[in-house]
Enzyme design. Structure first.
Site, mmCIF file in Angstrom:
data_model
loop_
_atom_site.group_PDB
_atom_site.id
_atom_site.type_symbol
_atom_site.label_atom_id
_atom_site.label_comp_id
_atom_site.label_asym_id
_atom_site.label_seq_id
_atom_site.Cartn_x
_atom_site.Cartn_y
_atom_site.Cartn_z
ATOM 1 N N HIS A 189 0.970 -1.559 -0.212
ATOM 2 C CA HIS A 189 0.062 0.188 0.180
ATOM 3 C C HIS A 189 0.851 0.765 -0.085
ATOM 4 O O HIS A 189 0.500 2.501 -0.348
ATOM 5 C CB HIS A 189 -0.741 -0.238 1.416
ATOM 6 N N ARG A 298 -10.362 3.419 -1.045
ATOM 7 C CA ARG A 298 -9.729 3.038 -0.664
ATOM 8 C C ARG A 298 -10.393 3.192 0.763
ATOM 9 O O ARG A 298 -9.907 4.455 0.840
ATOM 10 C CB ARG A 298 -8.838 2.922 -1.128
ATOM 11 N N ARG A 334 -15.749 1.295 -1.864
ATOM 12 C CA ARG A 334 -15.038 -0.439 -1.632
ATOM 13 C C ARG A 334 -15.692 0.009 -0.065
ATOM 14 O O ARG A 334 -14.726 1.287 1.019
ATOM 15 C CB ARG A 334 -14.272 -0.567 -1.854
ATOM 16 N N GLU A 433 -11.555 -10.903 -5.697
ATOM 17 C CA GLU A 433 -9.781 -11.166 -5.000
ATOM 18 C C GLU A 433 -9.540 -12.020 -4.491
ATOM 19 O O GLU A 433 -7.852 -12.402 -4.372
ATOM 20 C CB GLU A 433 -9.133 -9.978 -4.525
ATOM 21 N N ASN A 456 -4.431 -7.396 -7.248
ATOM 22 C CA ASN A 456 -2.929 -7.544 -6.221
ATOM 23 C C ASN A 456 -3.374 -8.281 -5.274
ATOM 24 O O ASN A 456 -2.488 -9.004 -4.949
ATOM 25 C CB ASN A 456 -3.557 -6.195 -5.152
ATOM 26 N N ASP A 457 -4.826 -8.765 -4.501
ATOM 27 C CA ASP A 457 -4.724 -9.996 -3.859
ATOM 28 C C ASP A 457 -4.911 -11.355 -4.305
ATOM 29 O O ASP A 457 -4.244 -12.021 -4.649
ATOM 30 C CB ASP A 457 -5.608 -10.052 -2.988
ATOM 31 N N ARG A 467 2.094 -10.403 -1.368
ATOM 32 C CA ARG A 467 3.071 -9.356 -2.295
ATOM 33 C C ARG A 467 3.533 -8.247 -1.534
ATOM 34 O O ARG A 467 4.405 -7.425 -2.621
ATOM 35 C CB ARG A 467 1.203 -8.127 -2.744
ATOM 36 N N CYS A 504 -9.135 -3.478 -10.490
ATOM 37 C CA CYS A 504 -9.020 -2.042 -9.971
ATOM 38 C C CYS A 504 -7.755 -2.410 -9.204
ATOM 39 O O CYS A 504 -7.153 -1.556 -8.141
ATOM 40 C CB CYS A 504 -10.489 -1.809 -8.578
HETATM 41 C C1 PEP Z 1 -6.393 -5.774 -4.807
HETATM 42 O O1 PEP Z 1 -6.336 -7.003 -3.726
HETATM 43 O O2 PEP Z 1 -6.490 -5.963 -5.728
HETATM 44 C C2 PEP Z 1 -6.857 -4.634 -4.344
HETATM 45 C C3 PEP Z 1 -7.462 -3.175 -5.501
HETATM 46 O O3 PEP Z 1 -7.706 -3.837 -3.240
HETATM 47 P P1 PEP Z 1 -6.212 -3.556 -1.541
HETATM 48 O O4 PEP Z 1 -4.779 -3.112 -3.055
HETATM 49 O O5 PEP Z 1 -6.706 -2.624 -0.908
HETATM 50 O O6 PEP Z 1 -6.225 -5.223 -1.219
HETATM 51 MG MG MG Z 2 -7.565 -6.384 -1.803
#
Ligand code: PEP
Ligand code: MG
Length: 572
Positions: A189, A298, A334, A433, A456-457, A467, A504
């Site tokens: 993040h 977020r 979200r 995710e 991302n997840d 990650r 996203c």
């Molecule tokens: C993701 O997991 O791709 C996502 C957009 O959420 P975050 O990066 O906030 O976990």
């Molecule tokens: Mg996520």
């Protein structure tokens, strides 16, 4: 000159002096003292220095940020003056003839344990204040320095082992030109926030070398485009990079001519390019970079970097600001996705072995419903000010989605019964995710209004590769056919039910993934605002049938490397 290679986390080139943001070693030994009075004076001197420091930090925070953030340091000053804490420390020094460090540590640990044991938000915030202040006093007793980014008043590049999202949020763009961290990945993040702050950054991959190699005041070049970090470069190299930075700015100026254009492929197919944001403050960048909507707000950042939960009113104001600012364009907000690498100091969660697999996001919200319902009410009330879509994070099962939606509908009915206006056509969707939801997308597609794929997840859970961990970043493979197949399943299932699919996760703005995603039929691409114009320029050059053929081929390949090779050949 030393050269380090890390992960390019945020575009751009920065050249400035290093500012080490590294926590000092605060270890000490217990010793016996003979001059009690001198030891108590040593404590008094450390307290006075801590106080002076806090007064300055409070003032600077007030000037640079807000009264609310400055209030944290107000609370710290109260701790420094608290006779109930300081009295027993002096007493312990006298009674046991021990050094001030030991007495301070023992007494404050006792208070911290006491406050943490109380199931009370206010008291647990006090516990974290006492911990922070104890460290500050301890640093003065030991004669070491605690860095504080809000103290920075010249242009620097931050060098840290890691930055938490709330530390990143407090960086002042006027002074912090770039940052380098030892650990982390492109989707941690702090990297995501660096992109929304438009601060060039290189993270992880340097194997811990940034903080061990770089000293305060070294001249640093951060190349956020390639992941290179140059330490004490020659004048020639600096000149070279100044030219590269100039070229990058020229390229950006060229992309900026696309700011008011629609996003269409070479053969005229429209897809939506949206932005990911973390706060209403990001709206300026969203508009400047020509986003057609917000694909991910977020909201957890609204809950972070503070001492208590944001009230319904505060949340309502933030959501309303974003919806109004987007003037009717779609805004996907979200609900709270806390946990993993995002913590709330005032909401102590149990220590977990695997926080990314733990009691977080929607799991926590369904458990602590008052927290969830407050957010939902704020969202529903704000919905009349724009085109709101609500999205739930980390859904694993259909029951979770249905339960979250049922709670939303209950709150909506209560508001309407109380005469409060609520938008009539709020879409309700979910993040995909967790692999279970991609596999079961056909079932979920009947219940949701839309999906947004959180790669991302999704990548970390599918590949079992953290990650945040640069050691396994070689397994964190967006182009692995396993990931592409999951994405294809989701898009197909959604389209079968006439539902739209966005993405996203950071993959949506990756120039080598975009051709595949266009071919797979993705409807909305949501990314850091700074990637939007570059992606619009790219999409203009791609034709949908050609990308469909590319995606079909890619799905049959065996490895991420083969997929990448194929994409590179196809789009040259
Ligand atoms: C993701 O997991 O791709 C996502 C957009 O959420 P975050 O990066 O906030 O976990
Ligand atoms: Mg996520």
């Amino acid at each position: 000159m030393i050269q380090l290679t890390g992960i390019a986390a945020s575009d751009g080139i920065a050249i400035a002096k290093a500012y080490r943001f590294v926590q000092p070693d605060l270890t000490f030994a217990k010793t016996t003292v003979h001059d009690i009075e001198a030891e108590q004076q040593r404590l008094a001197a450390a307290l006075a220095k801590a106080e002076q420091e806090l007064v300055v930090i409070r003032q600077q925070t007030l000037e640079k940020f807000s009264a609310e953030e400055a209030a944290i340091f107000e609370a710290h000053l109260l701790v420094v003056h608290d006779p109930e804490l300081i009295g027993p420390i002096n007493q312990k020094i006298a009674d046991e003839a021990v050094n001030a460090e030991y007495a301070l540590h023992e007494v404050s640990s006792m208070f911290v344990a006491l406050f943490e044991g109380m199931d009370d938000e206010y008291m647990s915030a006090r516990a974290s204040d006492i911990k922070d202040v104890t460290n500050r006093i301890l640093a003065h007793l030991l004669g070491v320095h605690i860095p504080n980014p809000s103290n920075i008043n010249e242009q620097v590049i931050i060098v840290a082992n890691d930055l938490t999202p709330s530390e990143t949020a407090q960086l002042d763009r006027n002074y912090v030109l770039g940052f380098i961290t030892d650990i982390g990945g492109r989707t941690s993040h702090s990297a995501i926030m660096a992109r929304s702050l438009e601060i060039p950054a290189v993270v992880g991959g340097v194997g811990g070398a940034a903080t061990t190699t770089i000293q305060d005041g070294d001249t640093i070049i951060v190349d956020g485009l390639t992941g290179l970090v140059l330490v004490n470069p020659s004048a020639d190299v600096i000149a070279d990079y100044q030219e590269k930075a100039q070229k990058y700015r020229a390229q950006q100026a060229e992309w900026s001519t696309l700011v008011n254009e629609q996003t269409v492929s070479k053969d005229g197919v429209h897809v939506e390019l949206a932005a990911n944001i973390g706060s209403p403050n990001d709206l300026d960048g969203v508009v400047r970079h020509g986003a057609e909507g917000i694909g991910l707000y977020r909201t957890e950042f609204l809950y972070m970097g503070r001492e208590n939960l944001p009230s319904e009113e505060e949340q309502f104001t933030a959501y309303k600001t974003v919806l109004e600012g987007m003037q009717g364009k779609p805004v996907v907000i979200r609900t709270l996705d806390i946990g993993g690498d995002k913590h709330l100091p005032y909401l102590p969660l149990q220590e977990e072995m695997n926080p990314f697999l733990g009691h977080r996001a929607i799991r926590l919200c369904l458990d602590q419903q008052e927290l969830f319902r407050t957010q939902l009410r704020a969202l529903l009330r704000a919905s009349v000010y724009g085109n709101l879509k609500i999205m739930f994070p980390m859904i694993a099962t259909i029951q979770e989605f249905c339960e979250a939606k049922a709670i939303l509908l209950q709150e909506k009915e209560k508001l309407i019964a109380g005469g409060i206006a609520v938008g009539s056509s709020i879409e309700v969707g979910m993040m995909v995710e967790i692999p279970s939801t991609a596999v079961m997308a056909d079932i979920f597609a009947k219940e949701v209004d839309f999906f947004s794929i959180g790669t991302n997840d999704l990548i970390q859970y599918t590949m079992a590769a953290d990650r945040m961990n640069e050691k396994v970043s070689y397994l964190y493979q967006p182009y692995n056919p396993a990931i592409l197949r999951l994405i294809q399943m989701v898009i197909k299932a959604a389209h079968q039910e006439q539902k739209w699919v966005g993405m996203c996760g950071e993959m949506a703005g990756d120039e080598l993934a975009v051709p595949l995603l266009l071919g797979l039929g993705l409807d909305e691409f949501s990314m850091s605002a700074t990637s939007i114009l570059k992606t619009r320029a790219l999409l203009k050059q791609l034709s949908v049938p050609e990308m469909q053929a590319l995606a079909t081929e890619a799905l049959q390949l065996a490895t991420a490397e083969e997929v990448l090779e194929k994409v590179k050949q196809a789009v040259k």
